[in-house]
Every structure is written in C-alpha cells, then in structure tokens.
Design a protein around this motif. Sequence first.
Motif, PDB file in Angstrom:
ATOM      1  N   SER A   3       0.823  -1.207   0.000  1.00 28.63           N
ATOM      2  CA  SER A   3       0.000   0.000   0.000  1.00 28.63           C
ATOM      3  C   SER A   3       0.857   1.256   0.000  1.00 28.63           C
ATOM      4  O   SER A   3       0.596   2.181  -0.770  1.00 28.63           O
ATOM      5  CB  SER A   3      -0.915   0.028   1.224  1.00 28.63           C
ATOM      6  N   LEU A   4       1.846   1.305   0.864  1.00 27.77           N
ATOM      7  CA  LEU A   4       2.682   2.494   0.933  1.00 27.77           C
ATOM      8  C   LEU A   4       3.451   2.713  -0.366  1.00 27.77           C
ATOM      9  O   LEU A   4       3.580   3.837  -0.831  1.00 27.77           O
ATOM     10  CB  LEU A   4       3.641   2.418   2.115  1.00 27.77           C
ATOM     11  N   PHE A   5       3.916   1.637  -0.950  1.00 29.01           N
ATOM     12  CA  PHE A   5       4.618   1.746  -2.221  1.00 29.01           C
ATOM     13  C   PHE A   5       3.680   2.312  -3.283  1.00 29.01           C
ATOM     14  O   PHE A   5       4.042   3.207  -4.035  1.00 29.01           O
ATOM     15  CB  PHE A   5       5.161   0.375  -2.639  1.00 29.01           C
ATOM     16  N   GLU A   6       2.447   1.814  -3.329  1.00 27.76           N
ATOM     17  CA  GLU A   6       1.463   2.309  -4.288  1.00 27.76           C
ATOM     18  C   GLU A   6       1.132   3.769  -4.024  1.00 27.76           C
ATOM     19  O   GLU A   6       0.966   4.552  -4.959  1.00 27.76           O
ATOM     20  CB  GLU A   6       0.185   1.474  -4.231  1.00 27.76           C
ATOM     21  N   ILE A   7       1.042   4.150  -2.774  1.00 25.77           N
ATOM     22  CA  ILE A   7       0.743   5.541  -2.423  1.00 25.77           C
ATOM     23  C   ILE A   7       1.847   6.460  -2.927  1.00 25.77           C
ATOM     24  O   ILE A   7       1.575   7.500  -3.526  1.00 25.77           O
ATOM     25  CB  ILE A   7       0.564   5.692  -0.899  1.00 25.77           C
ATOM     26  N   VAL A   8       3.100   6.073  -2.695  1.00 27.54           N
ATOM     27  CA  VAL A   8       4.221   6.892  -3.146  1.00 27.54           C
ATOM     28  C   VAL A   8       4.216   6.999  -4.663  1.00 27.54           C
ATOM     29  O   VAL A   8       4.349   8.088  -5.223  1.00 27.54           O
ATOM     30  CB  VAL A   8       5.571   6.325  -2.643  1.00 27.54           C
ATOM     31  N   LEU A   9       4.031   5.880  -5.356  1.00 27.66           N
ATOM     32  CA  LEU A   9       4.014   5.918  -6.824  1.00 27.66           C
ATOM     33  C   LEU A   9       2.865   6.780  -7.337  1.00 27.66           C
ATOM     34  O   LEU A   9       3.040   7.576  -8.271  1.00 27.66           O
ATOM     35  CB  LEU A   9       3.886   4.498  -7.402  1.00 27.66           C
ATOM     36  N   LYS A  10       1.677   6.643  -6.764  1.00 28.18           N
ATOM     37  CA  LYS A  10       0.532   7.426  -7.193  1.00 28.18           C
ATOM     38  C   LYS A  10       0.781   8.908  -6.942  1.00 28.18           C
ATOM     39  O   LYS A  10       0.445   9.750  -7.770  1.00 28.18           O
ATOM     40  CB  LYS A  10      -0.730   6.949  -6.469  1.00 28.18           C
ATOM     41  N   ASP A  11       1.368   9.247  -5.819  1.00 25.08           N
ATOM     42  CA  ASP A  11       1.654  10.634  -5.507  1.00 25.08           C
ATOM     43  C   ASP A  11       2.637  11.216  -6.528  1.00 25.08           C
ATOM     44  O   ASP A  11       2.452  12.324  -6.997  1.00 25.08           O
ATOM     45  CB  ASP A  11       2.211  10.759  -4.087  1.00 25.08           C
ATOM     46  N   ILE A  12       3.663  10.458  -6.854  1.00 22.98           N
ATOM     47  CA  ILE A  12       4.632  10.919  -7.849  1.00 22.98           C
ATOM     48  C   ILE A  12       3.957  11.117  -9.198  1.00 22.98           C
ATOM     49  O   ILE A  12       4.159  12.137  -9.871  1.00 22.98           O
ATOM     50  CB  ILE A  12       5.827   9.940  -7.956  1.00 22.98           C
ATOM     51  N   GLU A  13       3.125  10.177  -9.603  1.00 19.10           N
ATOM     52  CA  GLU A  13       2.394  10.288 -10.873  1.00 19.10           C
ATOM     53  C   GLU A  13       1.508  11.529 -10.868  1.00 19.10           C
ATOM     54  O   GLU A  13       1.496  12.291 -11.832  1.00 19.10           O
ATOM     55  CB  GLU A  13       1.529   9.058 -11.119  1.00 19.10           C
ATOM     56  N   ASP A  14       0.758  11.746  -9.798  1.00 19.26           N
ATOM     57  CA  ASP A  14      -0.151  12.897  -9.711  1.00 19.26           C
ATOM     58  C   ASP A  14       0.606  14.207  -9.739  1.00 19.26           C
ATOM     59  O   ASP A  14       0.149  15.181 -10.334  1.00 19.26           O
ATOM     60  CB  ASP A  14      -0.993  12.825  -8.436  1.00 19.26           C
ATOM     61  N   THR A  15       1.764  14.246  -9.099  1.00 15.41           N
ATOM     62  CA  THR A  15       2.548  15.478  -9.026  1.00 15.41           C
ATOM     63  C   THR A  15       3.157  15.813 -10.377  1.00 15.41           C
ATOM     64  O   THR A  15       3.327  16.973 -10.718  1.00 15.41           O
ATOM     65  CB  THR A  15       3.655  15.340  -7.961  1.00 15.41           C
ATOM     66  N   GLN A  16       3.464  14.809 -11.178  1.00 19.41           N
ATOM     67  CA  GLN A  16       4.107  15.044 -12.460  1.00 19.41           C
ATOM     68  C   GLN A  16       3.118  15.349 -13.582  1.00 19.41           C
ATOM     69  O   GLN A  16       3.514  15.665 -14.682  1.00 19.41           O
ATOM     70  CB  GLN A  16       4.971  13.846 -12.845  1.00 19.41           C
ATOM     71  N   LYS A  17       1.830  15.292 -13.298  1.00 16.99           N
ATOM     72  CA  LYS A  17       0.813  15.596 -14.332  1.00 16.99           C
ATOM     73  C   LYS A  17       0.737  17.064 -14.612  1.00 16.99           C
ATOM     74  O   LYS A  17       0.938  17.904 -13.838  1.00 16.99           O
ATOM     75  CB  LYS A  17      -0.557  15.076 -13.895  1.00 16.99           C
TER      76      LYS A  17
END
Length: 90
Positions: A76-90
């Motif tokens: 879950s934490l790994f997915e949260i970090v990846l999703k946050d990075i993806e959202d920030t780079q949009k």
Amino acid sequence: PPFYRGDVNFQILNEKPEPIKHISEEFNNIIMKCLKKDYKQRFSCFEEVENGLINKNNSTTYGKVVNERKNKISTSLFEIVLKDIEDTQK
C-alpha cells in the motif's frame, strides 16, 4: 534519503531534512512528521500514519489504497508513493 552527504550521523540527529521534490505537499507533511527529531512530535504508531493518509481526504487514492489494502502495508505504501509521484508530475 534525506541525508546522504557529509557527516550523516550528525545530520540525522541535528538537521531538519529538506522536503522531498516531486511529491505533493500533503504527502511531504506526513513524511516530515515521521522524521521529526522530537519523538513526541512524530506519529506514535503506524496506525496514526495510516490515519494521516486516510484523513488527508478519504476520497483520494491515498485513503482508498490504505483502506483496500490494510493487510498489505508495504504494498500500500509503495502504491501511495508511486501514485503521488504520478499525480505530481501531471
């Protein structure tokens, strides 16, 4: 890592880490709380970290991931970090 040059042991004990680039301010705030020098200012247990992620806004990906995968914390934490990075780079 927040400290990787010079006297790392000194930095860990005495210097405030810089916010992490390329992630949201909300997620950075949670990470920075985990890294507080004074243990009384940190989350006292992992459940509080989870609640911080969920309470940020339960309708966001953070809350959904933590709620759906409560038994798979590291995933879950790994997915949260990846999703946050993806959202920030949009």
